[in-house]
Scaffold this motif. Structure first.
Motif, mmCIF file in Angstrom:
data_model
loop_
_atom_site.group_PDB
_atom_site.id
_atom_site.type_symbol
_atom_site.label_atom_id
_atom_site.label_comp_id
_atom_site.label_asym_id
_atom_site.label_seq_id
_atom_site.Cartn_x
_atom_site.Cartn_y
_atom_site.Cartn_z
ATOM 1 N N ALA A 94 -16.214 110.911 77.780
ATOM 2 C CA ALA A 94 -16.999 110.062 78.611
ATOM 3 C C ALA A 94 -18.387 110.489 78.287
ATOM 4 O O ALA A 94 -19.328 109.876 78.065
ATOM 5 C CB ALA A 94 -16.687 109.956 79.931
ATOM 6 N N GLY A 95 -18.675 111.987 78.493
ATOM 7 C CA GLY A 95 -19.897 112.613 78.280
ATOM 8 C C GLY A 95 -20.369 112.289 77.004
ATOM 9 O O GLY A 95 -21.551 112.061 76.856
ATOM 10 N N TYR A 96 -19.811 112.423 76.074
ATOM 11 C CA TYR A 96 -20.324 112.447 74.726
ATOM 12 C C TYR A 96 -20.353 110.904 74.099
ATOM 13 O O TYR A 96 -21.191 110.620 73.471
ATOM 14 C CB TYR A 96 -19.317 113.045 73.672
ATOM 15 C CG TYR A 96 -19.504 114.429 73.491
ATOM 16 C CD1 TYR A 96 -20.791 114.959 72.913
ATOM 17 C CD2 TYR A 96 -18.845 115.517 74.156
ATOM 18 C CE1 TYR A 96 -21.048 116.651 72.863
ATOM 19 C CE2 TYR A 96 -19.029 116.776 74.089
ATOM 20 C CZ TYR A 96 -20.293 117.489 73.374
ATOM 21 O OH TYR A 96 -20.646 118.564 73.284
ATOM 22 N N GLU A 97 -19.558 110.079 74.877
ATOM 23 C CA GLU A 97 -19.768 108.672 74.439
ATOM 24 C C GLU A 97 -21.425 108.198 75.039
ATOM 25 O O GLU A 97 -21.785 107.518 74.463
ATOM 26 C CB GLU A 97 -18.410 107.793 75.155
ATOM 27 C CG GLU A 97 -17.425 107.787 74.200
ATOM 28 C CD GLU A 97 -16.401 106.773 74.873
ATOM 29 O OE1 GLU A 97 -16.778 106.372 75.933
ATOM 30 O OE2 GLU A 97 -15.215 106.829 74.327
ATOM 31 N N ALA A 98 -21.594 108.650 76.198
ATOM 32 C CA ALA A 98 -22.402 108.156 76.931
ATOM 33 C C ALA A 98 -24.041 108.861 76.000
ATOM 34 O O ALA A 98 -24.919 108.181 76.038
ATOM 35 C CB ALA A 98 -22.806 108.937 78.286
ATOM 36 N N LEU A 99 -23.825 110.148 75.481
ATOM 37 C CA LEU A 99 -24.829 110.756 74.756
ATOM 38 C C LEU A 99 -24.750 110.390 73.064
ATOM 39 O O LEU A 99 -25.732 111.075 72.457
ATOM 40 C CB LEU A 99 -24.765 111.921 74.871
ATOM 41 C CG LEU A 99 -24.821 112.724 76.356
ATOM 42 C CD1 LEU A 99 -24.663 114.149 76.435
ATOM 43 C CD2 LEU A 99 -26.423 112.395 76.880
ATOM 44 N N ARG A 100 -24.094 109.838 72.668
ATOM 45 C CA ARG A 100 -23.666 109.458 71.327
ATOM 46 C C ARG A 100 -25.197 108.450 70.826
ATOM 47 O O ARG A 100 -25.434 109.089 69.700
ATOM 48 C CB ARG A 100 -22.628 108.560 70.989
ATOM 49 C CG ARG A 100 -22.478 108.412 69.681
ATOM 50 C CD ARG A 100 -21.217 107.238 69.252
ATOM 51 N NE ARG A 100 -20.054 108.026 69.820
ATOM 52 C CZ ARG A 100 -18.987 107.338 69.996
ATOM 53 N NH1 ARG A 100 -18.671 106.007 69.799
ATOM 54 N NH2 ARG A 100 -17.826 107.826 70.393
ATOM 55 N N PRO A 101 -25.667 107.686 71.544
ATOM 56 C CA PRO A 101 -26.820 107.244 70.921
ATOM 57 C C PRO A 101 -28.108 108.357 70.698
ATOM 58 O O PRO A 101 -28.845 108.074 69.497
ATOM 59 C CB PRO A 101 -27.216 106.044 71.978
ATOM 60 C CG PRO A 101 -26.145 105.645 72.618
ATOM 61 C CD PRO A 101 -25.415 106.932 72.650
ATOM 62 N N TRP A 102 -28.064 109.269 71.276
ATOM 63 C CA TRP A 102 -29.250 110.208 71.212
ATOM 64 C C TRP A 102 -29.137 111.038 70.100
ATOM 65 O O TRP A 102 -29.696 111.392 69.376
ATOM 66 C CB TRP A 102 -29.036 111.266 72.569
ATOM 67 C CG TRP A 102 -30.304 112.448 72.403
ATOM 68 C CD1 TRP A 102 -31.484 112.348 72.712
ATOM 69 C CD2 TRP A 102 -29.904 113.651 72.094
ATOM 70 N NE1 TRP A 102 -32.208 113.238 72.323
ATOM 71 C CE2 TRP A 102 -31.295 114.200 71.968
ATOM 72 C CE3 TRP A 102 -28.984 114.497 71.693
ATOM 73 C CZ2 TRP A 102 -31.496 115.761 71.830
ATOM 74 C CZ3 TRP A 102 -28.994 115.479 71.553
ATOM 75 C CH2 TRP A 102 -30.207 116.228 71.601
ATOM 76 N N PHE A 103 -27.584 111.330 69.795
ATOM 77 C CA PHE A 103 -27.321 112.229 68.500
ATOM 78 C C PHE A 103 -27.348 111.277 67.290
ATOM 79 O O PHE A 103 -27.832 111.730 66.296
ATOM 80 C CB PHE A 103 -25.617 112.724 68.593
ATOM 81 C CG PHE A 103 -25.472 113.735 69.677
ATOM 82 C CD1 PHE A 103 -26.147 115.113 69.473
ATOM 83 C CD2 PHE A 103 -24.907 113.277 70.707
ATOM 84 C CE1 PHE A 103 -26.041 115.784 70.558
ATOM 85 C CE2 PHE A 103 -24.451 114.537 71.859
ATOM 86 C CZ PHE A 103 -25.264 115.695 71.721
ATOM 87 N N ILE A 104 -26.829 110.140 67.394
ATOM 88 C CA ILE A 104 -27.373 109.116 66.377
ATOM 89 C C ILE A 104 -28.633 109.123 65.867
ATOM 90 O O ILE A 104 -29.226 108.973 64.763
ATOM 91 C CB ILE A 104 -26.549 107.589 66.611
ATOM 92 C CG1 ILE A 104 -25.050 107.806 66.710
ATOM 93 C CG2 ILE A 104 -26.904 106.785 65.580
ATOM 94 C CD1 ILE A 104 -24.438 106.747 67.195
ATOM 95 N N SER A 105 -29.663 108.762 67.040
ATOM 96 C CA SER A 105 -31.033 108.663 66.772
ATOM 97 C C SER A 105 -31.604 110.084 65.989
ATOM 98 O O SER A 105 -32.401 109.922 64.974
ATOM 99 C CB SER A 105 -31.616 108.463 68.186
ATOM 100 O OG SER A 105 -31.516 109.673 68.875
#
Length: 696
Positions: free
Chosen positions: A378-389
């Motif tokens: 859940a934590g990495y799904e929530a932060l995925r947009p930040w890593f993709i950007s």
């Protein structure tokens, strides 16, 4: 109608994420079986399942009806699965009251060394007692856990003849404490015992090849490593964790590194990661081969097979099996080109394990494993947009970026499991992130790769160098654990979270991780309620151990403990863990005079007697309307208003006296657990072992 449409829109907004709630509902049904204080029957469960199936069938055109019906059916199936598992267990046998000679087969053997003394724990299977009343008896259907310090070398599969003193599973240390009788019921144990003298080996091992292989690995490790380094290496490579001393476990627990001592997802992931990376790099070294073969898929299969072998080698421990299930789904997803890790794959593994063993819903390690993985996903799904950007902007990950990822992983997994650690061990480790930032990379790049190489070279007698490297890494991790454990407030004692508080926390954490949208933050309320619950519950006024050998009472949040023997130290430790506070003896208590202590609560008086007295020495307390507590039987003619004596404890187990709305409430272990299959009836000593039928 408008409300129904709104609810249906909310469910549609969740999409396929609703499937991850199926094991949650199934586990709630499993938990529902263990909650009542009487043995529930299947009638109402079958009725509920029928109603759910009816709603599911008749509500085919409405999402709400289908979801509700499916939830009811899954919950009922969980209840029936838990009830079926409990009923399938063999009954508790009657154990001899005196020392008895028996024969049996070693099913499992563990060896530990603490303070220079070697201790062995033997799980004996198919035991047969050599007594007059047991002539011709069938072998026991349950196992025995026996302990010995004789120093003789044993192997799994040996047939032994020995003499031992046996005892059934212990009663809980206080009402609501760890239920060892329930654990023994589902684990197939009849009791524990201490071996007297040196057992006689009747037959060499014929089976248990895997167990003997593990023992040989542990022996090879002890040849090249010594002390706690050898014990930890044997744990990580062969699953023999009993050699780790209490001091080492305490240091690792205080620093938040206890997960390194338990073979679970971390170790399996490291082993499979090393194999995956090595296999793929070896295949692409030859460009012609790398361009024509699916190197990544081949490496994934090799890693999965190695992971299966590692889990078998370490003894098929439950946390490792759970991690292997996740790894298998991740490998299949990699082969199919799907996401490697998701909530749905986690839900599938959880559902499979709960169907196989519904009692896992009460297992602390099961809860911790899935809480950690769920928080990570859940934590990495929530932060995925930040890593993709970051990737789209071409920002390369440097050392700081990897440090942030490692810190985030430790914070997510450690933060999710920290309340569970508080619930199970009554402690809080505020420095766990600092310790994991250094210890986990050492385990990932030094300890586990060297251990894997050592396993490969052991058949050729070349394991000395990799074991030395592994030992150096273990020594560094132990140094980190000792250093962090020595920091201020490294191990803060906190009240143990009760069952209701733990259920609230798990419900809130599950909703916070599984629900989509901003509404998920509403699940923070049950999380906070579960965390503060132990600080709001009242302390017991008086505690009495299951055998009445230990009595303690609280005086201004300080414990006054009566005289007791060394056998009661375990019970006392459990009390202090559940309700941490200063402890002193009767001589330092203002309410005690000699062997008598007098307490007052809202005008109600309690007299606690720690020594046997005659009716004349009792005086007016024997006929008073107050509350009398004694570790001895009441003398003839003594009739106080309310009393607890040795017979009360023998009948009902451990007792606690709790203040409740200005009154004193007696809580016994029997009233807390009720009449369940694993709770012995009053005076019940077990089902006698019947002789085998004569052959014609």
């Amino acid at each position: 109608m408008a409300f129904a449409k709104k609810v249906e829109a909310i469910l549609l907004g969740q999409g396929r994420a609703l499937a991850a709630w199926l094991p949650v509902v199934f586990s709630a049904g499993c938990l529902l079986y263990f909650l009542p204080r009487h043995e529930p029957g299947p009638a109402w469960a079958c009725l509920t399942a029928s109603l759910g199936a009816l709603v599911l069938w008749r509500g085919w055109n409405r999402l709400i009806s289908r979801s509700l019906g499916l939830a009811v059916v899954m919950g009922t199936l969980g209840f029936l699965a838990a009830r079926g598992q409990a009923l399938r267990q063999p009954p508790m046998p009657a154990l001899p009251a005196l020392a008895v000679v028996m024969t049996g087969e070693i099913a499992e053997l563990t060896t530990s060394r603490d303070e220079g003394q070697m201790a062995q724990r033997i799980r004996l299977r198919h035991a047969v007692f050599e007594t007059g009343v047991d002539i011709g008896m069938a072998p026991m259907r349950r196992d025995l856990l026996l302990f010995t310090h004789d120093g003789q070398v044993y192997e799994s599969g040996m047939m032994l003849r020995l003499r031992a003193v046996l005892r059934p599973p212990d009663w809980p240390d206080f009402p609501g404490a760890r239920d060892r009788q329930r654990e023994a019921w589902f684990d197939g144990l009849a009791g524990t015992g201490r071996i007297l003298g040196r057992p006689e080996i009747l037959q060499s091992p014929q089976r248990y090849f895997l167990a003997r292989w593990r023992e040989k690995i542990a022996t090879e490790i002890s040849r090249h490593l010594a002390g706690q380094r050898a014990a930890i290496a044997a744990t990580l490579l062969a699953g023999h964790g009993e050699g780790i001393s209490k001091a080492t476990r305490a240091a690792y627990a205080a620093s938040g590194l206890a997960h390194i001592l338990a073979v679970a997802g971390l170790h399996l992931g490291l082993v499979m990661g090393v194999v995956f990376f090595t296999t793929r790099q070896a295949l692409v070294l030859w460009p012609w081969l790398g361009l024509r073969l699916p190197c990544r898929e081949i490496a994934a299969l090799a890693a999965l097979l190695t992971g299966m072998a590692y889990v078998a080698l370490t003894g098929f421990h439950l946390p490792a099996l759970r991690s292997l299930g996740m790894a298998g789904l991740a490998s299949l997803a990699l082969l199919a080109g799907r996401r490697v890790l998701s909530m749905r794959s986690l839900a599938v593994v959880a559902l499979i394990l709960l169907i196989a063993s519904p009692v896992l819903v009460l297992d602390l390690s099961f809860q911790m494993s899935f809480a950690a993985v769920m928080a990570l996903v859940a934590g990495y799904e929530a932060l995925r947009p930040w890593f993709i950007s970051r990737a789209e902007r071409g920002i390369k990950g440097g050392g700081g970026h990897h440090l942030i990822l490692l810190s985030l992983t430790s914070a997510l997994a450690g933060g999710a499991t920290l309340p569970l650690v508080m619930a199970g061990f009554g402690s809080f480790q505020p420095w766990f992130i600092i310790a994991n930032l250094v210890a986990v990379p050492v385990a990932a790049f030094c300890v586990m790769p060297a251990g894997l190489v050592a396993l490969l070279l052991m058949p050729f007698g070349l394991a000395r160098i990799p074991l030395w490297v592994m030992g150096q890494g273990i020594g560094l991790i132990s140094l980190i654990a000792d250093g962090v454990a020595a920091l201020p407030l490294a191990h803060v004692a906190v009240p143990v979270i009760g069952g209701k508080g733990l259920a609230l926390y798990m419900l809130g954490l599950t909703g916070l991780c599984l629900w989509r949208g901003r509404a998920r933050f509403g699940f923070l309320l049950p999380v906070m309620a579960g965390l503060v619950s132990p600080f709001l519950s009242p302390w017991p006024l008086v505690l009495i151990s299951p055998d009445a050998g230990l009595i303690a009472f609280s005086e201004n949040r300080r414990w006054v403990v009566g005289a007791h023997g060394g056998l009661e130290n375990r019970v006392l430790d459990a009390w202090m863990q559940a309700w941490p506070g200063p402890m002193r003896g009767m001589d330092d208590a203002a309410s005690c005079t000699g062997a008598r202590c007098t307490l007052t609560y809202h005008g109600q008086r309690l007299w606690i007697w720690f020594a046997p007295l005659s009716p004349e020495e009792w005086g007016p307390d024997c006929q008073h309307d107050g509350f009398v507590i004694t570790a001895q039987p009441l003398p003839a003619g003594c009739q106080p208003g309310r009393f607890i004596d040795r017979f009360t404890v023998w009948r009902d187990g451990a007792v606690s006296i709790m203040p409740h709305q200005g009154k004193l409430e007696i809580r016994s272990d029997r009233s807390w657990r009720g009449e369940r299959l694993w709770v012995p009836r009053v005076g019940f000593r077990g089902v006698p072992n019947l002789p085998q039928a004569l052959s014609e």
